[in-house]
Every structure is written in C-alpha cells, then in structure tokens.
Design a protein around this motif. Structure first.
Motif, PDB file in Angstrom:
ATOM      1  N   SER A   1       0.831  -1.205   0.000  1.00  0.00           N
ATOM      2  CA  SER A   1       0.000   0.000   0.000  1.00  0.00           C
ATOM      3  C   SER A   1       0.864   1.254   0.000  1.00  0.00           C
ATOM      4  O   SER A   1       1.903   1.332   0.649  1.00  0.00           O
ATOM      5  CB  SER A   1      -0.918   0.008   1.229  1.00  0.00           C
ATOM      6  OG  SER A   1      -1.791   1.121   1.198  1.00  0.00           O
ATOM      7  N   GLY A   2       0.411   2.256  -0.787  1.00  0.00           N
ATOM      8  CA  GLY A   2       1.134   3.512  -0.866  1.00  0.00           C
ATOM      9  C   GLY A   2       2.269   3.501  -1.855  1.00  0.00           C
ATOM     10  O   GLY A   2       3.059   4.452  -1.902  1.00  0.00           O
ATOM     11  N   LYS A   3       2.340   2.442  -2.710  1.00  0.00           N
ATOM     12  CA  LYS A   3       3.448   2.325  -3.651  1.00  0.00           C
ATOM     13  C   LYS A   3       2.935   2.349  -5.095  1.00  0.00           C
ATOM     14  O   LYS A   3       1.740   2.275  -5.351  1.00  0.00           O
ATOM     15  CB  LYS A   3       4.245   1.054  -3.366  1.00  0.00           C
ATOM     16  CG  LYS A   3       4.890   1.081  -1.975  1.00  0.00           C
ATOM     17  CD  LYS A   3       5.671  -0.182  -1.684  1.00  0.00           C
ATOM     18  CE  LYS A   3       6.308  -0.120  -0.292  1.00  0.00           C
ATOM     19  NZ  LYS A   3       7.075  -1.348   0.017  1.00  0.00           N
ATOM     20  N   PHE A   4       3.885   2.423  -6.032  1.00  0.00           N
ATOM     21  CA  PHE A   4       3.616   2.655  -7.448  1.00  0.00           C
ATOM     22  C   PHE A   4       4.149   1.440  -8.223  1.00  0.00           C
ATOM     23  O   PHE A   4       5.277   0.996  -7.981  1.00  0.00           O
ATOM     24  CB  PHE A   4       4.344   3.933  -7.857  1.00  0.00           C
ATOM     25  CG  PHE A   4       4.013   4.492  -9.218  1.00  0.00           C
ATOM     26  CD1 PHE A   4       2.878   4.127  -9.920  1.00  0.00           C
ATOM     27  CD2 PHE A   4       4.868   5.442  -9.791  1.00  0.00           C
ATOM     28  CE1 PHE A   4       2.589   4.680 -11.164  1.00  0.00           C
ATOM     29  CE2 PHE A   4       4.591   6.005 -11.031  1.00  0.00           C
ATOM     30  CZ  PHE A   4       3.448   5.615 -11.713  1.00  0.00           C
ATOM     31  N   PHE A   5       3.342   0.918  -9.161  1.00  0.00           N
ATOM     32  CA  PHE A   5       3.692  -0.328  -9.838  1.00  0.00           C
ATOM     33  C   PHE A   5       3.533  -0.237 -11.350  1.00  0.00           C
ATOM     34  O   PHE A   5       2.638   0.441 -11.858  1.00  0.00           O
ATOM     35  CB  PHE A   5       2.811  -1.475  -9.318  1.00  0.00           C
ATOM     36  CG  PHE A   5       3.053  -1.808  -7.883  1.00  0.00           C
ATOM     37  CD1 PHE A   5       3.987  -2.761  -7.517  1.00  0.00           C
ATOM     38  CD2 PHE A   5       2.369  -1.134  -6.877  1.00  0.00           C
ATOM     39  CE1 PHE A   5       4.236  -3.050  -6.193  1.00  0.00           C
ATOM     40  CE2 PHE A   5       2.604  -1.420  -5.549  1.00  0.00           C
ATOM     41  CZ  PHE A   5       3.540  -2.374  -5.197  1.00  0.00           C
ATOM     42  N   ARG A   6       4.412  -0.949 -12.035  1.00  0.00           N
ATOM     43  CA  ARG A   6       4.285  -1.223 -13.470  1.00  0.00           C
ATOM     44  C   ARG A   6       4.765  -2.656 -13.702  1.00  0.00           C
ATOM     45  O   ARG A   6       5.788  -3.061 -13.128  1.00  0.00           O
ATOM     46  CB  ARG A   6       5.113  -0.252 -14.312  1.00  0.00           C
ATOM     47  CG  ARG A   6       4.994  -0.496 -15.817  1.00  0.00           C
ATOM     48  CD  ARG A   6       6.064   0.213 -16.626  1.00  0.00           C
ATOM     49  NE  ARG A   6       5.955   1.655 -16.529  1.00  0.00           N
ATOM     50  CZ  ARG A   6       6.951   2.469 -16.177  1.00  0.00           C
ATOM     51  NH1 ARG A   6       8.131   1.961 -15.863  1.00  0.00           N
ATOM     52  NH2 ARG A   6       6.781   3.764 -16.132  1.00  0.00           N
ATOM     53  N   ASP A   7       4.063  -3.409 -14.506  1.00  0.00           N
ATOM     54  CA  ASP A   7       4.425  -4.797 -14.795  1.00  0.00           C
ATOM     55  C   ASP A   7       4.625  -5.609 -13.502  1.00  0.00           C
ATOM     56  O   ASP A   7       5.552  -6.414 -13.391  1.00  0.00           O
ATOM     57  CB  ASP A   7       5.695  -4.866 -15.642  1.00  0.00           C
ATOM     58  CG  ASP A   7       5.485  -4.237 -17.028  1.00  0.00           C
ATOM     59  OD1 ASP A   7       4.344  -4.283 -17.526  1.00  0.00           O
ATOM     60  OD2 ASP A   7       6.476  -3.722 -17.592  1.00  0.00           O
ATOM     61  N   ARG A   8       3.755  -5.349 -12.538  1.00  0.00           N
ATOM     62  CA  ARG A   8       3.749  -6.062 -11.250  1.00  0.00           C
ATOM     63  C   ARG A   8       5.009  -5.812 -10.412  1.00  0.00           C
ATOM     64  O   ARG A   8       5.261  -6.516  -9.440  1.00  0.00           O
ATOM     65  CB  ARG A   8       3.559  -7.570 -11.452  1.00  0.00           C
ATOM     66  CG  ARG A   8       2.321  -7.948 -12.233  1.00  0.00           C
ATOM     67  CD  ARG A   8       2.064  -9.426 -12.186  1.00  0.00           C
ATOM     68  NE  ARG A   8       0.915  -9.809 -12.994  1.00  0.00           N
ATOM     69  CZ  ARG A   8       0.302 -10.978 -12.918  1.00  0.00           C
ATOM     70  NH1 ARG A   8       0.738 -11.900 -12.064  1.00  0.00           N
ATOM     71  NH2 ARG A   8      -0.736 -11.260 -13.690  1.00  0.00           N
ATOM     72  N   GLN A   9       5.778  -4.784 -10.781  1.00  0.00           N
ATOM     73  CA  GLN A   9       6.985  -4.435 -10.036  1.00  0.00           C
ATOM     74  C   GLN A   9       6.865  -3.005  -9.513  1.00  0.00           C
ATOM     75  O   GLN A   9       6.343  -2.126 -10.203  1.00  0.00           O
ATOM     76  CB  GLN A   9       8.221  -4.548 -10.935  1.00  0.00           C
ATOM     77  CG  GLN A   9       8.455  -5.923 -11.514  1.00  0.00           C
ATOM     78  CD  GLN A   9       8.799  -6.956 -10.464  1.00  0.00           C
ATOM     79  OE1 GLN A   9       9.549  -6.661  -9.527  1.00  0.00           O
ATOM     80  NE2 GLN A   9       8.273  -8.167 -10.611  1.00  0.00           N
ATOM     81  N   GLU A  10       7.394  -2.778  -8.313  1.00  0.00           N
ATOM     82  CA  GLU A  10       7.393  -1.419  -7.768  1.00  0.00           C
ATOM     83  C   GLU A  10       8.318  -0.531  -8.572  1.00  0.00           C
ATOM     84  O   GLU A  10       9.431  -0.945  -8.953  1.00  0.00           O
ATOM     85  CB  GLU A  10       7.813  -1.428  -6.306  1.00  0.00           C
ATOM     86  CG  GLU A  10       7.738  -0.058  -5.655  1.00  0.00           C
ATOM     87  CD  GLU A  10       8.191  -0.051  -4.203  1.00  0.00           C
ATOM     88  OE1 GLU A  10       8.300   1.069  -3.637  1.00  0.00           O
ATOM     89  OE2 GLU A  10       8.457  -1.129  -3.650  1.00  0.00           O
ATOM     90  N   ILE A  11       7.872   0.693  -8.850  1.00  0.00           N
ATOM     91  CA  ILE A  11       8.691   1.687  -9.546  1.00  0.00           C
ATOM     92  C   ILE A  11       8.716   2.970  -8.722  1.00  0.00           C
ATOM     93  O   ILE A  11       7.834   3.189  -7.869  1.00  0.00           O
ATOM     94  CB  ILE A  11       8.168   1.964 -10.976  1.00  0.00           C
ATOM     95  CG1 ILE A  11       6.728   2.498 -10.941  1.00  0.00           C
ATOM     96  CG2 ILE A  11       8.279   0.721 -11.834  1.00  0.00           C
ATOM     97  CD1 ILE A  11       6.183   2.906 -12.301  1.00  0.00           C
ATOM     98  N   PRO A  12       9.693   3.842  -8.936  1.00  0.00           N
ATOM     99  CA  PRO A  12       9.772   5.076  -8.138  1.00  0.00           C
ATOM    100  C   PRO A  12       8.641   6.061  -8.497  1.00  0.00           C
ATOM    101  O   PRO A  12       8.253   6.169  -9.656  1.00  0.00           O
ATOM    102  CB  PRO A  12      11.133   5.667  -8.525  1.00  0.00           C
ATOM    103  CG  PRO A  12      11.885   4.558  -9.184  1.00  0.00           C
ATOM    104  CD  PRO A  12      10.869   3.675  -9.821  1.00  0.00           C
ATOM    105  N   PHE A  13       8.190   6.768  -7.487  1.00  0.00           N
ATOM    106  CA  PHE A  13       7.247   7.860  -7.729  1.00  0.00           C
ATOM    107  C   PHE A  13       7.949   9.014  -8.445  1.00  0.00           C
ATOM    108  O   PHE A  13       7.339   9.749  -9.166  1.00  0.00           O
ATOM    109  CB  PHE A  13       6.658   8.369  -6.420  1.00  0.00           C
ATOM    110  CG  PHE A  13       5.517   7.531  -5.893  1.00  0.00           C
ATOM    111  CD1 PHE A  13       4.300   7.519  -6.546  1.00  0.00           C
ATOM    112  CD2 PHE A  13       5.658   6.780  -4.747  1.00  0.00           C
ATOM    113  CE1 PHE A  13       3.252   6.766  -6.068  1.00  0.00           C
ATOM    114  CE2 PHE A  13       4.594   6.030  -4.256  1.00  0.00           C
ATOM    115  CZ  PHE A  13       3.395   6.016  -4.914  1.00  0.00           C
TER     116      PHE A  13
END
Length: 252
Positions: free
Chosen positions: A240-252
């Motif tokens: 929660s509170g995180k950013f994702f692309r292709d099921r991986q966390e990415i930087p805000f």
C-alpha cells in the motif's frame, strides 16, 4: 449442515466501458469477481456489457461465458468530473450491494494535443486535474463507506509513467501534472486509510493501444490491464502507498 460457497469479491471500475477499463473488467470477471462497470452514460455502460457478455461463446461445461457473466457484471452511471454524479453513483451502489472490495479509479482524459507547459491555459489544466486527480479522490471519498465494509478493501489509482518525477513531460503538461498529483494522493490516502486496513496503490499500464494511447502504442489493453488485475487479486497490503508497473514497484 452444508457448507456455503464463499461470496465473490466485488470490484467497481470507473471508465470501464472501453480501453484499459474494459480489459480490467474482463480480467476481473475471469478471476471470478462481481464487477460494477461505471461509465458516464447508461448507453455506454450497456454497450460495454454487451461486449463482455459476448466474449467466449464456446460452452464452459453447462454454461457459456456469456451466461456466466450476465449475472456478475452490472452497469453504473458515474462521471468522475461531476461531484453530484459521484454521490448519486455511491448512493445507487449502496441500494444494490452490501459492500465494495476493490475500487479501480481508471477513468481519465488526455487533452494535451498541440499544447505544452508554455502554452497551456488554466481551463485545460483545471479540466484535466478535475477529472484525473480530483475525480479519483472524490470517488474514493464517496465510496469509502462501502469499502469500509470489506475486510480487506483495495483502491487502485490508474496513473502513468508521465506522472513519475523522472517521467514528467513538458509536452504533456496537464496530464503529467494530474498523474503526478494522483500519485501524491495515493500516498496520502494510503496513510489515511491504513487504520481501516484499506490498501491504496498507483499503477502505470504502460503505453497502450487505446483512444488515448493511439494505434502506435506497444501494448494491448489486456497487457495494460494486467497490473491493475494483479493488484486487485494478489498484491499484499504491505504494498500500500506504492507505485507499480508490470507487477513491479517503480519510483514515484
């Protein structure tokens, strides 16, 4: 005493009538969710429902996918740029359903053709922020009473790499700023809703072949929808509170 089957989880998808939103609805139906497909008009919602119900006409045991879907997808009128529409939609939802497990804030606009940060006017900035950012915040607020009834609710905000600090683009001024602000709203909502055990995520679908992304985009709507479906079905509250692309966390 006969054991009863567990109740299906229920998801609401804004802008669910086309593109990534429609692909998200389709994926959630495949994952055995009950889906509320929200669109700005009942005609748009019903047209999308017909598309979903016509998928997979081959028989699945005793039922076709069309028959299986008919009782699990429901239309809802919701214009995220209009507070009155949002409130009416939340009230309408509450009269028909006991709780909401997943809210996917997918609806958005990209009106930045032929403008940049040096030429864009206030009206266009206002319109994009109102739809892409404030619409997601107000929809989350309005549906919070229904989300609070779920034991593990999730809110998924449809963002973009153009909203990441490293990705903002002067050639997409209102869209980039609206998604940057939406990512900020994700962080704030996640912190505010943590005591209620409601997880909030941002996701980037990538460059998708939709009305917004154009025909030259590298991804299909189904590929763009994948991370949202994963967040709705498999991601843990720790994300929660995180950013994702292709099921991986990415930087805000």
């Amino acid at each position: 005493m006969n054991a009863t089957a567990p109740a299906r989880k229920r998801a609401l998808v804004t802008g669910g009538n086309k593109g990534i939103g429609l692909a998200i609805c389709q994926g959630l139906l495949a994952a055995e969710f009950e889906v509320i497909l929200a669109a700005r008009s009942i005609d748009k919602a019903k047209t999308a429902l017909e598309k979903l119900q016509s998928v997979g006409r081959a028989s699945l045991r005793r039922q076709t996918l069309r028959e299986r879907n008919e009782n699990r997808v429901h239309p809802l009128i919701l214009d995220v740029a209009d507070d009155e529409s949002i409130e009416r939609a939340a009230q309408d939802f509450g009269t028909h359903f006991p709780q909401l497990d997943v809210l996917i804030n997918n609806a958005g606009i990209y009106p930045d053709e032929d403008v940049n940060i040096l030429t864009i006017d206030r009206e266009l900035l206002d319109r994009t922020m109102n739809t892409n950012t404030f619409g997601a915040i107000r929809t989350t607020q309005a549906f919070l009473p229904h989300l609070s009834k779920s034991p593990a609710a999730r809110v998924i905000n449809g963002s973009s790499g153009l909203g990441a600090l490293a990705g903002i683009a002067a050639e997409s001024p209102s869209y980039s700023l609206s998604k940057l602000a939406l990512n900020g709203a994700t962080i704030m909502l996640a912190a505010a809703l943590k005591p209620q055990k409601i997880a909030v995520y941002s996701m980037c679908p990538g460059w998708v072949r939709t009305d917004m992304g154009g025909t030259s985009a590298s991804r299909s709507p189904e590929q763009g929808a994948d991370t949202a479906i994963w967040l709705a079905t498999a991601a843990t509250p720790d994300f929660s509170g995180k950013f994702f692309r292709d099921r991986q966390e990415i930087p805000f």
